[in-house]
Design an enzyme around this catalytic site. Sequence first.
Site, mmCIF file in Angstrom:
data_model
loop_
_atom_site.group_PDB
_atom_site.id
_atom_site.type_symbol
_atom_site.label_atom_id
_atom_site.label_comp_id
_atom_site.label_asym_id
_atom_site.label_seq_id
_atom_site.Cartn_x
_atom_site.Cartn_y
_atom_site.Cartn_z
ATOM 1 N N ASP A 10 96.689 67.967 -14.312
ATOM 2 C CA ASP A 10 98.197 66.862 -14.735
ATOM 3 C C ASP A 10 98.525 67.333 -12.609
ATOM 4 O O ASP A 10 98.108 67.896 -11.869
ATOM 5 C CB ASP A 10 98.799 67.859 -15.283
ATOM 6 C CG ASP A 10 100.310 67.451 -15.300
ATOM 7 O OD1 ASP A 10 100.628 66.727 -14.951
ATOM 8 O OD2 ASP A 10 100.822 68.733 -15.291
ATOM 9 N N ASP A 12 102.723 67.424 -12.010
ATOM 10 C CA ASP A 12 103.467 68.330 -11.886
ATOM 11 C C ASP A 12 103.360 69.961 -12.151
ATOM 12 O O ASP A 12 103.100 69.744 -13.569
ATOM 13 C CB ASP A 12 104.583 67.833 -12.722
ATOM 14 C CG ASP A 12 104.754 66.692 -11.813
ATOM 15 O OD1 ASP A 12 105.683 67.251 -10.238
ATOM 16 O OD2 ASP A 12 105.315 65.313 -12.288
ATOM 17 N N ASP A 148 100.628 71.687 -17.685
ATOM 18 C CA ASP A 148 100.749 72.526 -17.903
ATOM 19 C C ASP A 148 101.428 72.662 -19.506
ATOM 20 O O ASP A 148 102.130 73.669 -20.045
ATOM 21 C CB ASP A 148 102.211 73.000 -17.154
ATOM 22 C CG ASP A 148 103.252 72.290 -16.403
ATOM 23 O OD1 ASP A 148 102.033 70.903 -16.445
ATOM 24 O OD2 ASP A 148 104.041 72.683 -16.795
#
Length: 200
Positions: A10, A12, A148
């Site tokens: 991922d 961000d 996240d």
Amino acid sequence: CKKNLRVLLDMDQVLADFELGFFQEYRKKYPEYPYIEMKDRVGFFVKDQYEKMFSSVPNIGNAVANIYNAKKFFLNLPEIEGAVDAAKKLAKMEGVDVFICTSPIEKYKYCLPEKYEWVHKHLGPEWVARIILTKDKTMVNGHLLIDDRVDIIGAIERPSWEHVVFSANHNMKADIGKRRRLDNWTNGDWKELIEDFKMR
Ligand code: UMP
């Protein structure tokens, strides 16, 4: 090449520090507005928590959105500590294919090209070909997704990848069930994680 471990990273809060970038810009642009300390962030969306916490402040949601909808916001995001170094090492590992799997914001005008530029600038030109932009990560094939966000859902009920939760302030209190965590890129845990997955 067929047997390579396909790792989806991922962007961000795994490679680029959205929360820090947001906090700094928000404080700068709206010094008179209330704010949430980074350690007190709960839940994936900054806007949701601000609107809930400061419901008496008119337009606070717009103020929040103005920050990440702005030109250069995504481009100027700082790196998550150790992420770029680890990603480069990971990509050089025998038997591993690395991709960056990231979702754009609704107002995509600046976000889209700036995500490409960020990757080019921080990781290098050869990484641009590894970008997968999608709102639905369940549609992407891979063995491992390091992300996240706790609630990664989409069209596929059982995605091919196993989700490892990358620790962030906003997810520390979340129920992640049986999923594993990766807390950071700096203590070397990521190497063990990859070795574990390679042995399966
Ligand atoms: N995003 C928001 N608000 C937040 C946090 C993230 O809009 O508070 C956006 C930024 C990115 C996208 O475009 O979500 C990241 O999604 P993932 O790729 O991490 O799922």
